[in-house]
Design a protein around this motif. Sequence first.
Motif, PDB file in Angstrom:
ATOM      1  N   VAL A 153      -3.723  10.498  11.046  1.00  0.00           N
ATOM      2  CA  VAL A 153      -3.566  10.181   9.623  1.00  0.00           C
ATOM      3  C   VAL A 153      -4.208   8.818   9.381  1.00  0.00           C
ATOM      4  O   VAL A 153      -4.001   7.890  10.154  1.00  0.00           O
ATOM      5  CB  VAL A 153      -2.069  10.140   9.231  1.00  0.00           C
ATOM      6  CG1 VAL A 153      -1.899   9.696   7.782  1.00  0.00           C
ATOM      7  CG2 VAL A 153      -1.409  11.493   9.452  1.00  0.00           C
ATOM      8  N   ALA A 154      -4.997   8.723   8.330  1.00  0.00           N
ATOM      9  CA  ALA A 154      -5.561   7.433   7.942  1.00  0.00           C
ATOM     10  C   ALA A 154      -4.541   6.674   7.094  1.00  0.00           C
ATOM     11  O   ALA A 154      -3.949   7.243   6.188  1.00  0.00           O
ATOM     12  CB  ALA A 154      -6.844   7.626   7.153  1.00  0.00           C
ATOM     13  N   VAL A 155      -4.316   5.424   7.445  1.00  0.00           N
ATOM     14  CA  VAL A 155      -3.433   4.553   6.650  1.00  0.00           C
ATOM     15  C   VAL A 155      -4.290   3.373   6.214  1.00  0.00           C
ATOM     16  O   VAL A 155      -4.723   2.580   7.039  1.00  0.00           O
ATOM     17  CB  VAL A 155      -2.211   4.081   7.459  1.00  0.00           C
ATOM     18  CG1 VAL A 155      -1.340   3.156   6.613  1.00  0.00           C
ATOM     19  CG2 VAL A 155      -1.390   5.281   7.942  1.00  0.00           C
ATOM     20  N   VAL A 156      -4.573   3.299   4.924  1.00  0.00           N
ATOM     21  CA  VAL A 156      -5.501   2.288   4.432  1.00  0.00           C
ATOM     22  C   VAL A 156      -4.902   1.578   3.231  1.00  0.00           C
ATOM     23  O   VAL A 156      -3.927   2.037   2.634  1.00  0.00           O
ATOM     24  CB  VAL A 156      -6.852   2.917   4.042  1.00  0.00           C
ATOM     25  CG1 VAL A 156      -7.504   3.577   5.250  1.00  0.00           C
ATOM     26  CG2 VAL A 156      -6.686   3.927   2.908  1.00  0.00           C
ATOM     27  N   GLY A 157      -5.510   0.454   2.877  1.00  0.00           N
ATOM     28  CA  GLY A 157      -5.008  -0.297   1.734  1.00  0.00           C
ATOM     29  C   GLY A 157      -5.690  -1.631   1.628  1.00  0.00           C
ATOM     30  O   GLY A 157      -6.708  -1.894   2.283  1.00  0.00           O
ATOM     31  N   SER A 158      -5.061  -2.466   0.849  1.00  0.00           N
ATOM     32  CA  SER A 158      -5.681  -3.707   0.426  1.00  0.00           C
ATOM     33  C   SER A 158      -5.698  -4.742   1.541  1.00  0.00           C
ATOM     34  O   SER A 158      -4.779  -4.842   2.344  1.00  0.00           O
ATOM     35  CB  SER A 158      -4.879  -4.251  -0.751  1.00  0.00           C
ATOM     36  OG  SER A 158      -5.495  -5.380  -1.277  1.00  0.00           O
ATOM     37  N   ARG A 159      -6.776  -5.517   1.571  1.00  0.00           N
ATOM     38  CA  ARG A 159      -6.840  -6.689   2.439  1.00  0.00           C
ATOM     39  C   ARG A 159      -5.821  -7.718   1.951  1.00  0.00           C
ATOM     40  O   ARG A 159      -5.125  -8.328   2.745  1.00  0.00           O
ATOM     41  CB  ARG A 159      -8.238  -7.318   2.325  1.00  0.00           C
ATOM     42  CG  ARG A 159      -9.133  -7.128   3.514  1.00  0.00           C
ATOM     43  CD  ARG A 159     -10.504  -7.726   3.213  1.00  0.00           C
ATOM     44  NE  ARG A 159     -11.264  -6.813   2.357  1.00  0.00           N
ATOM     45  CZ  ARG A 159     -12.092  -5.886   2.822  1.00  0.00           C
ATOM     46  NH1 ARG A 159     -12.301  -5.764   4.129  1.00  0.00           N
ATOM     47  NH2 ARG A 159     -12.727  -5.075   2.020  1.00  0.00           N
ATOM     48  N   SER A 160      -5.749  -7.883   0.640  1.00  0.00           N
ATOM     49  CA  SER A 160      -4.805  -8.874   0.083  1.00  0.00           C
ATOM     50  C   SER A 160      -3.489  -8.168  -0.234  1.00  0.00           C
ATOM     51  O   SER A 160      -3.042  -8.107  -1.365  1.00  0.00           O
ATOM     52  CB  SER A 160      -5.393  -9.514  -1.163  1.00  0.00           C
ATOM     53  OG  SER A 160      -5.880  -8.524  -2.050  1.00  0.00           O
ATOM     54  N   ALA A 161      -2.898  -7.624   0.811  1.00  0.00           N
ATOM     55  CA  ALA A 161      -1.645  -6.889   0.657  1.00  0.00           C
ATOM     56  C   ALA A 161      -0.490  -7.869   0.484  1.00  0.00           C
ATOM     57  O   ALA A 161      -0.578  -9.026   0.886  1.00  0.00           O
ATOM     58  CB  ALA A 161      -1.416  -6.022   1.885  1.00  0.00           C
ATOM     59  N   THR A 162       0.595  -7.384  -0.078  1.00  0.00           N
ATOM     60  CA  THR A 162       1.824  -8.171  -0.126  1.00  0.00           C
ATOM     61  C   THR A 162       2.626  -7.897   1.147  1.00  0.00           C
ATOM     62  O   THR A 162       2.339  -6.950   1.891  1.00  0.00           O
ATOM     63  CB  THR A 162       2.694  -7.774  -1.328  1.00  0.00           C
ATOM     64  OG1 THR A 162       3.146  -6.427  -1.127  1.00  0.00           O
ATOM     65  CG2 THR A 162       1.898  -7.837  -2.633  1.00  0.00           C
ATOM     66  N   SER A 163       3.653  -8.704   1.381  1.00  0.00           N
ATOM     67  CA  SER A 163       4.464  -8.451   2.571  1.00  0.00           C
ATOM     68  C   SER A 163       5.212  -7.124   2.410  1.00  0.00           C
ATOM     69  O   SER A 163       5.465  -6.423   3.390  1.00  0.00           O
ATOM     70  CB  SER A 163       5.428  -9.597   2.826  1.00  0.00           C
ATOM     71  OG  SER A 163       6.318  -9.720   1.743  1.00  0.00           O
ATOM     72  N   TYR A 164       5.528  -6.751   1.156  1.00  0.00           N
ATOM     73  CA  TYR A 164       6.093  -5.420   0.911  1.00  0.00           C
ATOM     74  C   TYR A 164       5.136  -4.344   1.419  1.00  0.00           C
ATOM     75  O   TYR A 164       5.532  -3.429   2.148  1.00  0.00           O
ATOM     76  CB  TYR A 164       6.346  -5.236  -0.591  1.00  0.00           C
ATOM     77  CG  TYR A 164       6.529  -3.801  -1.019  1.00  0.00           C
ATOM     78  CD1 TYR A 164       7.698  -3.109  -0.733  1.00  0.00           C
ATOM     79  CD2 TYR A 164       5.508  -3.123  -1.691  1.00  0.00           C
ATOM     80  CE1 TYR A 164       7.864  -1.789  -1.109  1.00  0.00           C
ATOM     81  CE2 TYR A 164       5.660  -1.797  -2.074  1.00  0.00           C
ATOM     82  CZ  TYR A 164       6.841  -1.138  -1.777  1.00  0.00           C
ATOM     83  OH  TYR A 164       6.992   0.170  -2.149  1.00  0.00           O
ATOM     84  N   GLY A 165       3.870  -4.476   1.062  1.00  0.00           N
ATOM     85  CA  GLY A 165       2.882  -3.471   1.463  1.00  0.00           C
ATOM     86  C   GLY A 165       2.715  -3.384   2.968  1.00  0.00           C
ATOM     87  O   GLY A 165       2.679  -2.291   3.543  1.00  0.00           O
ATOM     88  N   THR A 166       2.623  -4.538   3.638  1.00  0.00           N
ATOM     89  CA  THR A 166       2.418  -4.491   5.090  1.00  0.00           C
ATOM     90  C   THR A 166       3.671  -3.958   5.791  1.00  0.00           C
ATOM     91  O   THR A 166       3.563  -3.211   6.764  1.00  0.00           O
ATOM     92  CB  THR A 166       2.026  -5.871   5.655  1.00  0.00           C
ATOM     93  OG1 THR A 166       3.012  -6.827   5.279  1.00  0.00           O
ATOM     94  CG2 THR A 166       0.673  -6.317   5.103  1.00  0.00           C
ATOM     95  N   ASP A 167       4.857  -4.284   5.267  1.00  0.00           N
ATOM     96  CA  ASP A 167       6.090  -3.740   5.853  1.00  0.00           C
ATOM     97  C   ASP A 167       6.106  -2.211   5.757  1.00  0.00           C
ATOM     98  O   ASP A 167       6.427  -1.515   6.724  1.00  0.00           O
ATOM     99  CB  ASP A 167       7.331  -4.280   5.128  1.00  0.00           C
ATOM    100  CG  ASP A 167       7.656  -5.712   5.529  1.00  0.00           C
ATOM    101  OD1 ASP A 167       6.962  -6.243   6.425  1.00  0.00           O
ATOM    102  OD2 ASP A 167       8.583  -6.299   4.949  1.00  0.00           O
TER     103      ASP A 167
END
Lengths: 390, 390
Positions: free
Chosen positions: A132-146
Motif C-alpha cells: 500500500v502506498a502511504v503518501v502526503g505532505s512534506r509540511s505535515a502536521t504532527s497529527y498527520g505524521t502520527d
Amino acid sequence: MTATEAGARVVGEDERLARIALNTIGEPGDPRLTRLVEAMGPVELHDRLLADVGLSGLRSETAARLEGLDPRRILDAATAIGVRFVVPGDLEWPEQLDDLLGVEPLNRLTGAPLGLWVAGPLDLAAVCRRSVAVVGSRSATSYGTDVAADIAVGLAAAGRSVISGAAFGIDQAAHRGALSADGKGSTVAVLACGVDRAYPTAHRDLLRHLKENGAVVSELPPGCAPTRVRFLSRNRLIAALSQGTVVVEAAVRSGALNTAGWAMRLNRPVMGVPGPVTSAPSEGVHELVRTGAATLVTRAAHVLELVSPMGSHLTQLAREEPSARDRLPPTDLRVLEAVPLVQPAGASGIARTAGLSVSDVVESLVRLRELGWVVGSAGRWRRSPDEPLG
Amino acid sequence: MTATEAGARVVGEDERLARIALNTIGEPGDPRLTRLVEAMGPVELHDRLLADVGLSGLRSETAARLEGLDPRRILDAATAIGVRFVVPGDLEWPEQLDDLLGVEPLNRLTGAPLGLWVAGPLDLAAVCRRSVAVVGSRSATSYGTDVAADIAVGLAAAGRSVISGAAFGIDQAAHRGALSADGKGSTVAVLACGVDRAYPTAHRDLLRHLKENGAVVSELPPGCAPTRVRFLSRNRLIAALSQGTVVVEAAVRSGALNTAGWAMRLNRPVMGVPGPVTSAPSEGVHELVRTGAATLVTRAAHVLELVSPMGSHLTQLAREEPSARDRLPPTDLRVLEAVPLVQPAGASGIARTAGLSVSDVVESLVRLRELGWVVGSAGRWRRSPDEPLG
C-alpha cells in the motif's frame, strides 16, 4: 539464489544493457521511447537509434549520446555499490507496473518504465504484491505524521509492505511506522534521484536503513539529481507499484494528489485520511473525498478492506447487542421513558407524560420495579440509580 | 395577515380540533394513527374513536381519553401563550413533511405528524423551504462548535435558514451562528417537549430569543416533557423539514446519526464534516462518509452546492492560472529543472542532469536568463533568487 540471479535467467544480457542505455539517454517515462520499445524491443531500437538511420546525414543528438554510453560500465559501477537493474521479464519485475502501458499518456512523463534501479535485500516483485502506498505532505502536521505512522504500523502488522517517497513529513512517518512494527514491516522508498543519493540529506540514515532492510527504487541511474519533473514522474511509480494509495495530508496543490491521480488512472483504490477542516494540509484530502475520488479511511483496517479481495478484511462496525432496555415490551419502555430520573413522580403524572392510562402505567411500573429499572415508595416513582445491564 | 390567519382560511376548525385531540392522545408519530387519518380524515377518525364502535362493550382506553379531552381548551391555552397548531392544508404547513407518508414505518415513531405546535414570528413553510439541518453531538468539541457556527453563518448569508434541536454543543452553535449572521439568519428549533418548555433549562434565553425571532416547533402539546423516544421521533422532523442534513460531530451511537438516517430515507442529502480521526466525536461522521451515506463537506459553499438545484452554487475549485513556469517551452523547463538552486553549475553538468546536449542547454540558459529565471556568470549557472511571477 538472489533476486538478481533469478532475473538473469530470464532476460538476456543484451536486452538488459539496451534498456540501460535507452533509460540513460531519456528522461524517465518518455512515452515515445516506451512506445518504440513496445513496437520493436529494446535491442533493435537501441541499434537503430545508434545507427541513426534517418534524416539529414548529420548525426542526431540521440545517436551521439548513445555512442558515448557504455551500459556495461554503468551496470558494473551500479553492481559495485549494490544496485541492480530490474527489467520486464525478470522474476523480480513487479508486473503491475505494466498497467502503465494501458494508460493514455498525459504528457512526456507517463510511459511505462524501461527498468528500475533497485537497492536492498527485498525482492521487489514479492514485496510489491501486497503493498500500500502511504503518501502526503512534506509540511505535515504532527497529527498527520502520527496518523500516517499508525496506519503503517497496522498495514505492516497485517503483512502489507508500505511504499512511499523519502521526503520529510508523511513519507518519513510511513516508513518509520512500518519499520517499527515488531520486525514485520517491509518498506519501499521510490526516489526521484539515483538510489545512491540521499535526498533530502537529512534522511541519509533512513535511506541507508531501507537499503539494508527494505528496497530503494528509482527509474533514474545512480548519480542522477532530483528535479521537479522527476518527482512528478516518480509519483506514477508509487501508485503503480502498490495495490492502493492512502493520502494522509495534502494541501490543494500537493504532489501527493498527483500520486492519487495516478492511482485513479490505474483503477487502484485511492483513500484519504480526514483531518480538521481548519487545517490546510488536510484540504486536498477532503477535496478528494468530497468529489468521490477517494474513499475516507481513518485506520489501517479500512485500508485493508479496500485493497483486499472482495469480502475479505471487512471492518466490523461497532454495533452493540440489543440492550436490556431495547428488549423491554413497548409499553414498559414508554413508561420507563416517562419516569423521572431524580425527583419521584406519581403514577398519574407518569401516565400523562407517557400518554397511557393510569392502570396500564401502574402495571408496567410494578414489572419495571421487579426488573430493577425503577424504584418506588408511597406511590411515587423514579429511575433506579443502577439500571440493569444484560 | 399573520401565518395563523392565512392558515385558518384553508383548514376547518373541526379538523384542526380533531387533529389536536388525536395528536394529544397518542405518542408522536404513531403510524397507526397516521394511517387511519390518511384513510378516513381526522374528523371521522376522531368521532369513531370517541363513539368506540368496537369490541367488548367496555369503553376502550382511547375512547375514555378522547372523551376527557377538550381540544378547544388546549388550543385556547396555547394561543394565550403565543403558540399555534399548524396542520396539513394550512398555508404555513411545510409540504415536505408529507414525504414522511412515503417512508416505510420503522417502528412506532415514524408516521407523518398530525400537526405541529409552533411558536415564533416566522412562517414555518416559508422558512423551511430554503433550510438546512445542522446537527451533531451534545458533547461537541470546541472544534466542532466552531465549524458548526461557521457553516451556519455561511448558510444564513446565502439566505438559508438553519434547523436544529436545542441541545448543548452543535445544536446551540448552529443557532448562534445563524443568528450572528448580520441580521439575515433565520433559525428553527425542533423540540422533543412542548414549545413552552425550556429544555435544557440553561437554554432558556436561547429558546426565548428563537421564539421572538425565529420559530420553535414541536409535535408535542405545550407542557409535555422530553423523553428518549420523543428525541428519536423529533429527529425525523428535523430531517423532513430541511433540504439536507449536515452532521458536524457525532459519536458512533449518536442521535445525530439517527437524524442522518431519516434524511437518507427521505432522499435528502446527508453531509458530514470531518475532523481528526483521533477525535471520538468525529467517528460517527467519518463512518457515514466512509460508507458513502454522507458526502464530505468542509464549508457552507459545499453544503449549498448539494442542497441547491443541480448546477447552481457549484464550488469553485482553488485552481491557479497556469504559472509562468508552466508556460515555458518543454526544453527550457527541463533545463531550468536541472539548474541548481544555490551552488552554480557548468552547462555540461546541467546537460547531464537534464539529459540534453550541451548546445541545446546553453541556448536554453540564455533564454532563461533573459526571462529572469537563472543567473549565470563565468559559464556557471544557478537559479535566480527572484523567479518571475506572472
